[in-house]
Design a protein around this motif. Structure first.
Motif, PDB file in Angstrom:
ATOM      1  N   PHE A   1       0.821  -1.214   0.000  1.00 37.79           N
ATOM      2  CA  PHE A   1       0.000   0.000   0.000  1.00 37.79           C
ATOM      3  C   PHE A   1       0.859   1.269   0.000  1.00 37.79           C
ATOM      4  CE2 PHE A   1      -2.343   3.388   2.233  1.00 37.79           C
ATOM      5  CZ  PHE A   1      -3.404   3.526   1.345  1.00 37.79           C
ATOM      6  N   ILE A   2       1.878   1.323   0.850  1.00 35.62           N
ATOM      7  CA  ILE A   2       2.683   2.555   0.911  1.00 35.62           C
ATOM      8  C   ILE A   2       3.525   2.741  -0.353  1.00 35.62           C
ATOM      9  CG2 ILE A   2       2.754   2.572   3.436  1.00 35.62           C
ATOM     10  CD1 ILE A   2       5.689   1.665   3.246  1.00 35.62           C
ATOM     11  N   GLN A   3       3.701   1.653  -1.117  1.00 35.24           N
ATOM     12  CA  GLN A   3       4.420   1.788  -2.388  1.00 35.24           C
ATOM     13  C   GLN A   3       3.595   2.523  -3.442  1.00 35.24           C
ATOM     14  OE1 GLN A   3       6.995  -1.609  -3.812  1.00 35.24           O
ATOM     15  NE2 GLN A   3       6.172  -2.621  -1.989  1.00 35.24           N
ATOM     16  N   THR A   4       2.304   2.728  -3.158  1.00 36.96           N
ATOM     17  CA  THR A   4       1.458   3.499  -4.081  1.00 36.96           C
ATOM     18  C   THR A   4       1.585   5.003  -3.834  1.00 36.96           C
ATOM     19  OG1 THR A   4      -0.476   3.420  -2.598  1.00 36.96           O
ATOM     20  CG2 THR A   4      -0.212   1.609  -4.184  1.00 36.96           C
ATOM     21  N   PHE A   5       2.295   5.400  -2.764  1.00 37.99           N
ATOM     22  CA  PHE A   5       2.479   6.821  -2.466  1.00 37.99           C
ATOM     23  C   PHE A   5       3.332   7.465  -3.560  1.00 37.99           C
ATOM     24  CE2 PHE A   5       1.874   6.694   2.465  1.00 37.99           C
ATOM     25  CZ  PHE A   5       0.607   6.155   2.271  1.00 37.99           C
TER      26      PHE A   5
END
Length: 428
Positions: free
Chosen positions: A161-165
């Motif tokens: 999920f945080i890689q979508t930032f």
């Protein structure tokens, strides 16, 4: 500061310098925290002032060299004009000798300005790195991400999920690194912090929505970071472009003005700084071309800084503004100091220093200094003192001498040449 080494820069030279600067930044933040104002924006300003003051001796040396260059450039240009159309080896050597003699006369090195720049560049790059990744160097700021980071790591799908930032792409290699995939907790924590440190307010909100059980920890972390990042009402962790969008949506036009002021001030202060810098004198077409290029760059760089400051976190813009203001103040002081200097006296001191170095190396400085006032056209040359007829006759005699009793160009003639050469030298 235990356990923060992995998020620090490991680049050759820049890494160790950044670590030293990191200690300075942590000391500044620690002092501000002790007096009740743990503020990243104020830390950046104080940090920038301290670093530029430490580099001031190098800046003064560089400016002195520029001043001396302006004085000796006419002599260097005269030498270049003298050998303009001469490409033979002898002329090139003479031009180099005369050029070195001029530098010797003024007591400076041809690489004098480059040395200061080479020392300053790693410091400036490291300074940028420390400001851009403060949790890696300031333990108090890193602590603000806990216990959220540990709880977030335990959540399934959190890494994906945080890689979508938006800025997570900068750390793609860290997510695929063996230390991350192998379960090295310290490395995983640091990777999560690297991404979260660049997360916008909107991305923090999406994190709370995605993992509702962590909403309280997310709110606590965001509150602490906003306290640290708040500078004159702006969250310097966000980019001015993001702040403008949010402010327009909320109808807060005063915040729009404040956000736009960051890139505008960055461009204006940098432009003022370039205007205060000493400008090289142009005496020929080559200098005019260079001066024109420098003039274009002096206008382009402030515009580029405005664009970068609009898209990067406002903290970087604050650093550029602080840096330009400090450099401008320094430049005013340095200009006044250099204008009062007696250049002839400075040249005399530089020559004395250089002569002492040459004497220590076993070189007679008088021999080198004499070249500065000597025209190489007066140096006698054996080759140039012979007429073409004399040269042809000498070649003919030499050929006849070595071709005795042998056909010209044959192996025997070459063997004969070696034999007679040895006999001739043995007689001498």
């Amino acid at each position: 500061m235990p356990g923060i080494i992995l998020t620090q820069n490991q680049t050759f030279i820049i890494g160790p310098v950044a670590k030293i600067l990191g200690y300075i930044m942590e000391g500044i933040f620690f002092c501000l925290d002790k007096i009740g104002i743990p503020n990243i924006g104020l830390s950046i300003i104080l940090f920038t002032i301290v670093i530029y003051l430490l580099m001031m001796p190098l800046t003064v040396k560089q400016q002195k060299f520029s001043k001396l260059s302006a004085k000796m450039n006419p002599e260097l240009q005269a030498i270049q004009a003298k050998y303009k159309n001469k490409k033979d080896n002898e002329s090139m050597m003479k031009m180099n000798e005369e050029t070195q003699a001029v530098y010797a006369k003024y007591g400076v090195s041809a690489t004098g300005s480059c040395v200061q720049l080479l020392i300053q560049m790693p410091i400036l790059f490291a300074l940028y790195r420390v400001i851009y990744a403060m949790p890696a160097y300031v333990g108090k700021i890193k602590d603000a991400f806990f216990p959220l980071v540990d709880e977030l790591i335990a959540q399934p799908g959190s890494a994906e999920f945080i890689q979508t930032f938006k800025d997570a792409a900068m750390f793609t290699k860290q997510f695929s690194n063996e230390a991350f995939t192998g379960g090295n907790m310290e490395y995983i924590r640091n990777t999560f912090i690297d991404v979260l440190n660049r997360a916008s307010t909107l991305e923090w909100s999406s994190l709370a929505d995605k993992f509702p059980s962590l909403s309280a920890d997310v709110s606590m972390t965001v509150e602490t970071l906003e306290k640290y990042n708040n500078f004159l009402g702006l969250n310097i962790g966000n980019s001015p472009s993001f702040i403008v969008k949010e402010a327009v949506s909320a109808g807060s036009y005063l915040m729009v003005v404040a956000a736009i002021a960051v890139p505008v001030l960055s461009a204006v202060t940098q432009w003022i700084n370039t205007k205060l810098m000493p400008q090289p004198e142009s005496n020929n077409s080559q200098d005019n071309t260079m001066a024109s290029s420098m003039k274009t760059m002096n206008y382009m760089m402030p515009l580029m800084s405005a664009i970068f400051c609009y898209t990067l976190p406002a903290g970087m813009g604050l650093y550029w503004i602080a840096g330009s203001v400090v450099r401008s103040i320094q430049q005013v002081i340095i200009n006044k100091h250099i204008d009062k200097m007696d250049l002839d006296e400075l040249i005399k001191k530089n020559v004395e220093k250089r002569n002492k170095k040459l004497e220590k190396s076993g070189i007679n400085p008088k021999t080198i200094n004499n070249y500065a006032n000597m025209s190489t056209r007066t140096i006698p040359s054996k080759a140039s003192s012979m007429t073409q007829e004399e040269k042809d006759l000498a070649v003919k005699k030499s050929t006849e001498y070595y071709n005795k009793n042998a056909k010209a160009g044959s192996l025997a003639s070459k063997a004969n040449m070696v034999k007679q050469y040895n006999e001739k030298n043995n007689k001498n």
